[in-house]
Design a protein around this motif. Structure first.
Motif, PDB file in Angstrom:
ATOM      1  N   THR A  23       7.746   4.217   6.051  1.00  0.00           N
ATOM      2  CA  THR A  23       6.821   3.090   5.937  1.00  0.00           C
ATOM      3  C   THR A  23       6.834   2.521   4.523  1.00  0.00           C
ATOM      4  N   LEU A  31       8.006  -1.316   3.657  1.00  0.00           N
ATOM      5  CA  LEU A  31       7.078  -2.218   2.976  1.00  0.00           C
ATOM      6  C   LEU A  31       7.646  -2.697   1.641  1.00  0.00           C
ATOM      7  N   SER A  88       2.729  -6.240   6.350  1.00  0.00           N
ATOM      8  CA  SER A  88       2.187  -5.155   5.526  1.00  0.00           C
ATOM      9  C   SER A  88       0.909  -4.599   6.128  1.00  0.00           C
ATOM     10  N   TYR A 138       0.655  -0.855   7.742  1.00  0.00           N
ATOM     11  CA  TYR A 138      -0.286   0.076   7.118  1.00  0.00           C
ATOM     12  C   TYR A 138      -1.337   0.533   8.139  1.00  0.00           C
ATOM     13  N   MET A 187       1.932   3.403  -0.340  1.00  0.00           N
ATOM     14  CA  MET A 187       1.819   2.569   0.845  1.00  0.00           C
ATOM     15  C   MET A 187       0.605   1.636   0.761  1.00  0.00           C
ATOM     16  N   ALA A 188      -0.529   2.184   0.332  1.00  0.00           N
ATOM     17  CA  ALA A 188      -1.733   1.367   0.214  1.00  0.00           C
ATOM     18  C   ALA A 188      -1.568   0.302  -0.860  1.00  0.00           C
ATOM     19  N   GLY A 221       0.678  -2.270   0.927  1.00  0.00           N
ATOM     20  CA  GLY A 221       0.075  -2.780   2.142  1.00  0.00           C
ATOM     21  C   GLY A 221      -1.212  -3.554   1.937  1.00  0.00           C
TER      22      GLY A 221
END
Length: 366
Positions: free
Chosen positions: A141, A145, A176, A180, A295-296, A299
Motif C-alpha cells: 500500500t 501510494l 489515496s 488508506y 501510509m497515513a 493517504g
C-alpha cells in the motif's frame, strides 16, 4: 516509594502537554530569542516523551493494531494541518512543501524507524520476527501510494513540470483515501490477526500479560492528552524552525535539510514508541507504527493539499527528481526482500539504516 514515583510520572505526563499548549499560544508566529528557543526545545522533548506515554496507555486499552493506528493517524492529522498552514503563507518554498514533507516521512519511517527497530530487536533477541502477510500488505500500500502521488507527476504531460492537472490530482487524492480506508478496514476488521505481534513459533500474541488494561476513563484522558501533546510537538517544532533555518544557512548546508529536521522532530513520538515495542520483541507493532505512519502521511496529506489547492495560489509540485525516485525504488525493493521471510537479522536493519543515511547525506549534499 514505587507508588510515589508512579504518581510523579503521572503528574509529569499530565502537566507537560498542558505546558506545551500554553507555550505554543505565547510563541506562535513570533520571533523567538535564544533563551526562549532553548525553553521551547526542552518542552518539545518533554512533550514527545509525554505523547509516547499516553499513546502506550491508549494502545494498552484498545489493543493492537488499534493502538498503533491511533498514534499514526493523530500525528499525521496534525502534520497535515501544519503543512496546509505553511502552504497558506505562500512563497516559493510552499510549491514543493507537501512533496518534500511526504517523501521525508516515507524515508524516515520505511528506512530510519524500520531499520533501527529491526537492528535493536535482532541484536537483543537473536532475530526480529513479524507477520509477513500484514507487513507485506502495508508495504504494498505504501509503495502504491508513493508511486501514484510522488512518481507519476514527473512523467505526466497534461501540465508542464512535475505537476498534476486538476483531474489527475483529484484522481490521486481519491485513490489515496480509498486505499488508506481499505487498508485500515483490513487491519482492524477483516484480517486483524495479520497485524498482531507473533511469537518465535509463529503464534499470534493477542494481549500483553504484564499488566491489566487501564480503565476507560484513564484511556480517554490519555487520548485527550495525547492529542494535546502532539499539537504541542508539531507547533513548537514549527516555532523553532526559523532558528533551524538560520543554523543550516550559517553552516552553508542545503535548505532542504530543514524539512528533514522538522520531520524528524514530528516523528519522534512514533520512533520512540516503535523502539520500545522492538525492545519487548513486539516487532510487528514497530512495523505497524512505521509503515502506518508512512501510509497515513501520503493517504491524508495528498487529499488535504488537493483540497487546499482550490483556494491556494501558486503551483503544487509533487513529482520527485531522479535521485529521490531511485532512493524510493531501492527502498521498495529492499523492504520487499526484508518482509518476505517474516524474520530479520541485524544485516537487514543495517541495510535500511544505510539507505536512510544515504538520504540524509543527499539532503546535505544534493
Amino acid at each position: 516509594m514505587i507508588t510515589r514515583l508512579r504518581s510523579l510520572t503521572t503528574q509529569w505526563t499530565f502537566l507537560m502537554p498542558v505546558l506545551a499548549a500554553v507555550l505554543l499560544i505565547f510563541t506562535w508566529g513570533r520571533d523567538l530569542p535564544g533563551a526562549v528557543v532553548g525553553l521551547v526545545a526542552l518542552v518539545l522533548a518533554g512533550s514527545v516523551l509525554a505523547a509516547v506515554h499516553h499513546a502506550e496507555v491508549v494502545a494498552h486499552r484498545v489493543g493492537e493494531p488499534f493502538g498503533s493506528l491511533v498514534l499514526a493517524i493523530a500525528v499525521t492529522v496534525i502534520e497535515v494541518a501544519l503543512i496546509v498552514t505553511l502552504m497558506a503563507d505562500g512563497g516559493d518554498k510552499s510549491a514543493t512543501l507537501a512533496r518534500d514533507t511526504v517523501f521525508a516521512a516515507v524515508m524516515i519511517t520505511c528506512n530510519g524507524i524500520v531499520g533501527l527497530c529491526l537492528l535493536v530487536a535482532s541484536l537483543r533477541h537473536g532475530t526480529a520476527v513479524f507477520n509477513p502477510e500484514g507487513t507485506g500488505a502495508a508495504l504494498a500500500t505504501v509503495a502504491t501510494l508513493a508511486t501514484l502521488s510522488l512518481v507519476l507527476p514527473t512523467f505526466t504531460t497534461s501540465k508542464p513540470g512535475p505537476e498534476f492537472s486538476t483531474v489527475q490530482l483529484t484522481f490521486a487524492a481519491l485513490s489515496s483515501l480509498i486505499l488508506y480506508g481499505l487498508f485500515v478496514t483490513t487491519q482492524t476488521v477483516r484480517h486483524r490477526d495479520y497485524f498482531l505481534p507473533i511469537t518465535r513459533q509463529g503464534e499470534v500474541i493477542t494481549a500483553d500479560g504484564h499488566a491489566s488494561p487501564p480503565s476507560a476513563g484513564t484511556a480517554w484522558t490519555s487520548l485527550g492528552l495525547l492529542g494535546l501533546a502532539l499539537v504541542g510537538v508539531v507547533g513548537l517544532a514549527k516555532g523553532v524552525s526559523p532558528t533551524i533555518e538560520s543554523g543550516v544557512a550559517a553552516a552553508g548546508l542545503n535548505q532542504a535539510l530543514v524539512g528533514v529536521i522538522i520531520a524528524l522532530l514530528v516523528l519522534l513520538p512514533e520512533t520512540i514508541a516503535a523502539l520500545r515495542a522492538a525492545r519487548r520483541d513486539r516487532v510487528q507493532t514497530s512495523l505497524n507504527l512505521a509503515l502506518g505512519s508512512a501510509m497515513a502521511s501520503i493517504g491524508l496529506t495528498i487529499p488535504a493539499v488537493a483540497l487546499a489547492s482550490v483556494w491556494l495560489s501558486g503551483p503544487l509540485i509533487l513529482g520527485l527528481g531522479p535521485t529521490h525516485m531511485l532512493l524510493l525504488a531501492l527502498t521498495v525493493v529492499v523492504s520487499s526482500l526484508t518482509v518476505v521471510p517474516g524474520r530479520a537479522t541485524p544485516l537487514q536493519g543495517g541495510v535500511h539504516l544505510v539507505l536512510f543515511a544515504a538520504y540524509l547525506e543527499l539532503a546535505i549534499n544534493p
